[in-house]
Design a protein around this motif. Structure first.
Motif, PDB file in Angstrom:
ATOM      1  N   GLN A 180       4.217  14.370 -13.168  1.00  0.00           N
ATOM      2  CA  GLN A 180       3.382  15.156 -14.013  1.00  0.00           C
ATOM      3  C   GLN A 180       3.306  16.643 -13.941  1.00  0.00           C
ATOM      4  O   GLN A 180       3.336  17.495 -14.701  1.00  0.00           O
ATOM      5  CB  GLN A 180       1.981  14.637 -13.750  1.00  0.00           C
ATOM      6  CG  GLN A 180       1.603  13.509 -14.412  1.00  0.00           C
ATOM      7  CD  GLN A 180       0.432  12.861 -13.991  1.00  0.00           C
ATOM      8  OE1 GLN A 180      -0.391  13.246 -13.115  1.00  0.00           O
ATOM      9  NE2 GLN A 180       0.101  11.465 -14.194  1.00  0.00           N
ATOM     10  N   ASP A 210       4.461   9.950  -9.438  1.00  0.00           N
ATOM     11  CA  ASP A 210       3.853  10.171 -10.825  1.00  0.00           C
ATOM     12  C   ASP A 210       3.460  11.581 -10.692  1.00  0.00           C
ATOM     13  O   ASP A 210       3.520  12.432 -11.683  1.00  0.00           O
ATOM     14  CB  ASP A 210       2.668   9.171 -10.862  1.00  0.00           C
ATOM     15  CG  ASP A 210       3.117   7.859 -11.581  1.00  0.00           C
ATOM     16  OD1 ASP A 210       4.284   7.959 -11.744  1.00  0.00           O
ATOM     17  OD2 ASP A 210       2.482   6.809 -11.531  1.00  0.00           O
ATOM     18  N   GLN A 211       2.542  12.045  -9.630  1.00  0.00           N
ATOM     19  CA  GLN A 211       2.065  13.262  -9.628  1.00  0.00           C
ATOM     20  C   GLN A 211       3.245  14.315  -9.782  1.00  0.00           C
ATOM     21  O   GLN A 211       2.983  15.315 -10.413  1.00  0.00           O
ATOM     22  CB  GLN A 211       1.376  13.683  -8.236  1.00  0.00           C
ATOM     23  CG  GLN A 211       0.077  12.927  -8.290  1.00  0.00           C
ATOM     24  CD  GLN A 211      -0.759  13.027  -6.934  1.00  0.00           C
ATOM     25  OE1 GLN A 211      -0.266  13.208  -5.942  1.00  0.00           O
ATOM     26  NE2 GLN A 211      -2.107  12.616  -6.968  1.00  0.00           N
ATOM     27  N   ARG A 225       0.974  -1.212   0.048  1.00  0.00           N
ATOM     28  CA  ARG A 225       0.167  -0.124   0.078  1.00  0.00           C
ATOM     29  C   ARG A 225       1.049   1.187  -0.149  1.00  0.00           C
ATOM     30  O   ARG A 225       0.533   2.215  -0.602  1.00  0.00           O
ATOM     31  CB  ARG A 225      -0.889   0.050   1.241  1.00  0.00           C
ATOM     32  CG  ARG A 225      -2.193   0.670   1.071  1.00  0.00           C
ATOM     33  CD  ARG A 225      -3.112   0.715   2.318  1.00  0.00           C
ATOM     34  NE  ARG A 225      -2.366   1.572   3.469  1.00  0.00           N
ATOM     35  CZ  ARG A 225      -2.473   1.154   4.382  1.00  0.00           C
ATOM     36  NH1 ARG A 225      -2.793  -0.169   4.719  1.00  0.00           N
ATOM     37  NH2 ARG A 225      -1.749   1.739   5.484  1.00  0.00           N
ATOM     38  N   ARG A 226       1.862   1.466   0.776  1.00  0.00           N
ATOM     39  CA  ARG A 226       2.831   2.390   0.847  1.00  0.00           C
ATOM     40  C   ARG A 226       3.544   2.725  -0.269  1.00  0.00           C
ATOM     41  O   ARG A 226       3.668   3.692  -0.753  1.00  0.00           O
ATOM     42  CB  ARG A 226       4.003   2.115   2.050  1.00  0.00           C
ATOM     43  CG  ARG A 226       3.622   3.176   3.173  1.00  0.00           C
ATOM     44  CD  ARG A 226       4.522   2.989   4.283  1.00  0.00           C
ATOM     45  NE  ARG A 226       4.004   2.266   5.331  1.00  0.00           N
ATOM     46  CZ  ARG A 226       4.661   1.647   6.235  1.00  0.00           C
ATOM     47  NH1 ARG A 226       5.788   1.035   5.925  1.00  0.00           N
ATOM     48  NH2 ARG A 226       3.797   0.860   7.019  1.00  0.00           N
ATOM     49  N   LYS A 227       3.960   1.474  -0.853  1.00  0.00           N
ATOM     50  CA  LYS A 227       4.678   1.540  -2.058  1.00  0.00           C
ATOM     51  C   LYS A 227       3.612   2.207  -3.319  1.00  0.00           C
ATOM     52  O   LYS A 227       4.318   3.223  -4.177  1.00  0.00           O
ATOM     53  CB  LYS A 227       4.996   0.329  -2.773  1.00  0.00           C
ATOM     54  CG  LYS A 227       6.613   0.190  -3.318  1.00  0.00           C
ATOM     55  CD  LYS A 227       6.789  -1.268  -3.578  1.00  0.00           C
ATOM     56  CE  LYS A 227       7.381  -1.569  -4.651  1.00  0.00           C
ATOM     57  NZ  LYS A 227       7.439  -3.044  -4.855  1.00  0.00           N
ATOM     58  N   LYS A 228       2.292   1.894  -3.393  1.00  0.00           N
ATOM     59  CA  LYS A 228       1.485   2.382  -4.099  1.00  0.00           C
ATOM     60  C   LYS A 228       1.329   3.889  -4.050  1.00  0.00           C
ATOM     61  O   LYS A 228       1.365   4.623  -5.159  1.00  0.00           O
ATOM     62  CB  LYS A 228       0.324   1.659  -4.183  1.00  0.00           C
ATOM     63  CG  LYS A 228      -0.439   1.155  -5.219  1.00  0.00           C
ATOM     64  CD  LYS A 228      -1.819   0.221  -4.793  1.00  0.00           C
ATOM     65  CE  LYS A 228      -2.669   0.215  -6.240  1.00  0.00           C
ATOM     66  NZ  LYS A 228      -3.710  -0.561  -5.708  1.00  0.00           N
ATOM     67  N   GLN A 229       1.280   4.213  -2.627  1.00  0.00           N
ATOM     68  CA  GLN A 229       1.071   5.729  -2.404  1.00  0.00           C
ATOM     69  C   GLN A 229       2.214   6.429  -3.047  1.00  0.00           C
ATOM     70  O   GLN A 229       2.060   7.669  -3.545  1.00  0.00           O
ATOM     71  CB  GLN A 229       0.949   6.082  -1.019  1.00  0.00           C
ATOM     72  CG  GLN A 229      -0.487   5.671  -0.595  1.00  0.00           C
ATOM     73  CD  GLN A 229      -0.508   5.853   0.929  1.00  0.00           C
ATOM     74  OE1 GLN A 229       0.419   5.626   1.851  1.00  0.00           O
ATOM     75  NE2 GLN A 229      -1.749   5.688   1.532  1.00  0.00           N
ATOM     76  N   SER A 255       4.367   5.605  -5.313  1.00  0.00           N
ATOM     77  CA  SER A 255       4.579   5.638  -6.621  1.00  0.00           C
ATOM     78  C   SER A 255       3.826   6.677  -7.312  1.00  0.00           C
ATOM     79  O   SER A 255       3.832   7.313  -8.218  1.00  0.00           O
ATOM     80  CB  SER A 255       4.431   4.432  -7.366  1.00  0.00           C
ATOM     81  OG  SER A 255       3.216   4.007  -7.350  1.00  0.00           O
ATOM     82  N   LYS A 256       2.483   7.048  -6.515  1.00  0.00           N
ATOM     83  CA  LYS A 256       1.389   7.845  -7.001  1.00  0.00           C
ATOM     84  C   LYS A 256       1.917   9.135  -6.806  1.00  0.00           C
ATOM     85  O   LYS A 256       1.693  10.047  -7.647  1.00  0.00           O
ATOM     86  CB  LYS A 256       0.354   7.576  -6.010  1.00  0.00           C
ATOM     87  CG  LYS A 256      -1.255   8.153  -6.914  1.00  0.00           C
ATOM     88  CD  LYS A 256      -2.408   7.639  -6.083  1.00  0.00           C
ATOM     89  CE  LYS A 256      -3.440   8.807  -6.245  1.00  0.00           C
ATOM     90  NZ  LYS A 256      -4.508   8.544  -5.165  1.00  0.00           N
ATOM     91  N   MET A 257       2.566   9.403  -5.723  1.00  0.00           N
ATOM     92  CA  MET A 257       3.194  10.587  -5.489  1.00  0.00           C
ATOM     93  C   MET A 257       4.226  11.160  -6.320  1.00  0.00           C
ATOM     94  O   MET A 257       4.424  12.193  -6.920  1.00  0.00           O
ATOM     95  CB  MET A 257       3.724  10.830  -3.885  1.00  0.00           C
ATOM     96  CG  MET A 257       2.680  11.143  -2.925  1.00  0.00           C
ATOM     97  SD  MET A 257       3.456  10.711  -1.140  1.00  0.00           S
ATOM     98  CE  MET A 257       4.933  11.995  -1.187  1.00  0.00           C
TER      99      MET A 257
END
Ligand code: ADP
Length: 425
Positions: free
Chosen positions: A99, A95-96, A85-89, A91-93
């Protein structure tokens, strides 16, 4: 805890059964051996299953089991799930962040301690001409402007450096480097073409207007002088009017000359040569002493150093400083000029015993058209451009203007030239 109690109780139960059967059958040792073998085998099997589950990534739900092993599976499974879950968060950060930096209108490049590109955004690829494959390349090999390379090497990143874009020479970029982390630097390049164009237009406008004003002014001045020649003093009103007109045209001519000189300093290319400063200072002092107030100037030449610079620009700066010192101090006082050298610099001091300047004025006097409190200076002719000219001339000679002054105690205007400008006869 409950799980461990249950585990211990199961073991004790089995041990008790072995003891009872062993007591009746007198086969206590073999039975105990069998129990140990059973327990060992069971745990070995569980370890094998556990290792296999981990080896395959432990991704799916864990195998069905009981006791302490179930607990072990559950904890590892939970830790892995949290990490995921932390990894997902994260990688989302990331990515943001990617971007947003990709959407930045300014070019951004991350450089490491060896000036190699670690990362660059879309604008950097567009305005600096970098490619994705340039990752790991040294930036001085890709952006080869000498001003940029010098800026990069200098490690002095307070002010940005202006360079043309490597992909389009009509685009001007202001490049700034910011240190962060350990040995990492962020290079930001902003398109300042419009700003530079406006600045150029402003400079051209001032230069053109000043230039165009010169001719009509000379004509008006000529007519005033002719009228003054014809005036026989019959009408005091006419005489005073002509005198005022002459004063105002003189003032305007000074203004136009100063504006032209400033425009010239901003645009002209440097043509530096060796300047004999002691002789220059003697000339300036003699001219001023002869035309203005005899014997007020005290020149001390503690150095015979020459300077690498532009004679006319230096003459104009020194004349302005001397002129101010004479203007803004009482007639009975002396103005001292000293040319000397220290360990780090070549110095010209212009010292007067006038009213001096307050700290708040010191920081502003080199601004264009700034004149200290109109009341005090209104009787003294001036354009408010003299010190701006001095500052510009000194900037073009890598020098600094240092102003020391105390209200009511006089001032010292010091020009500090770096030793790299020193030349000998
Ligand atoms: P100006 O043409 O008015 O002399 P300058 O740019 O040379 O313009 O100077 C700006 C202002 O700084 C002056 O109006 C004056 O008030 C102040 N100033 C300059 N030199 C001196 C000095 N030696 N002593 C006191 N005030 C000074």
């Amino acid at each position: 805890m409950v799980i461990w109690q249950r585990e211990i109780l199961t073991f004790l139960g089995l041990f008790l059964v072995v003891c009872v059967i062993g007591f009746f059958t007198k086969l206590f040792v073999p039975l105990f051996f069998l129990l140990t073998l059973f327990l060992l085998g069971r745990h070995l099997y569980q370890i094998h299953r556990f290792e296999k589950w981990l080896r395959t990534g432990g991704r799916s739900t864990y195998p069905k089991t009981t006791g302490v092993w179930e607990e072990l599976y559950y904890h590892v499974y939970r830790i892995k799930k949290n990490n995921k879950r932390r990894k997902k968060q994260l990688s989302k950060m990331v990515d943001q962040f990617r971007q947003s930096t990709e959407a930045l209108p300014d070019a951004a490049v991350v450089l490491n301690a060896s000036d190699e590109i670690e990362w660059a955004n879309k604008a950097a690829r567009e305005v600096l001409g970098l490619k994705r494959s340039d990752k790991g390349q040294r930036i001085p090999n890709l952006i080869r402007f000498p001003e940029f390379i010098q800026y990069l090497k200098s490690k002095q990143y307070d002010e940005p450096v202006t360079v043309p874009s490597p992909v389009n020479e009509n685009v001007t970029l202001a490049v700034r480097i910011i240190n962060y982390g350990v040995g990492l630097r962020l290079l930001l390049a902003q398109d300042v073409t419009q700003l530079k164009q406006m600045e150029r237009m402003r400079k051209d406008f001032v230069a053109n207007v000043s230039h165009e004003l010169r001719t009509p002014l000379t004509v008006i001045k000529g007519y005033i002088e002719t009228l003054q020649d014809f005036d026989e003093g019959d009408s005091p009103l006419l005489t005073t009017s002509l005198k005022n007109m002459q004063g105002q045209t003189d003032r305007m001519q000074h203004l136009v000359d100063d504006l032209l000189l400033l425009a010239h300093l901003e645009t002209k290319n440097k043509k530096h040569e060796v300047v004999n400063i002691p002789t220059l200072l003697k000339q300036i002092c003699n001219e001023n002493d002869a035309t203005l107030e005899l014997g007020r100037i005290q020149l001390t030449l503690d150095s015979d150093a020459y300077l690498f610079g532009e004679e006319n620009e230096l003459r104009s700066a020194f004349t302005n400083l001397l002129g101010n010192a004479l203007k803004y101090s009482p007639e009975e006082t002396t103005v001292k000029i000293r040319w000397h050298q220290t360990e780090n610099a070549l110095l010209l001091d212009v010292i007067d015993e006038g009213e001096g300047l307050s700290q708040s004025d010191i920081v502003r006097v080199t601004e264009r058209f700034y004149r200290v409190e109109a009341k005090r200076t209104k009787k003294i002719n001036g354009t408010g451009l003299g010190l701006a000219i001095v500052k510009h001339v000194l900037m073009r000679h890598d020098a600094q203007l240092i102003i020391r002054s105390e209200w009511g105690k006089g001032s010292c205007f010091q020009c500090a030239f770096p030793l790299k400008r020193l030349r000998r006869k």
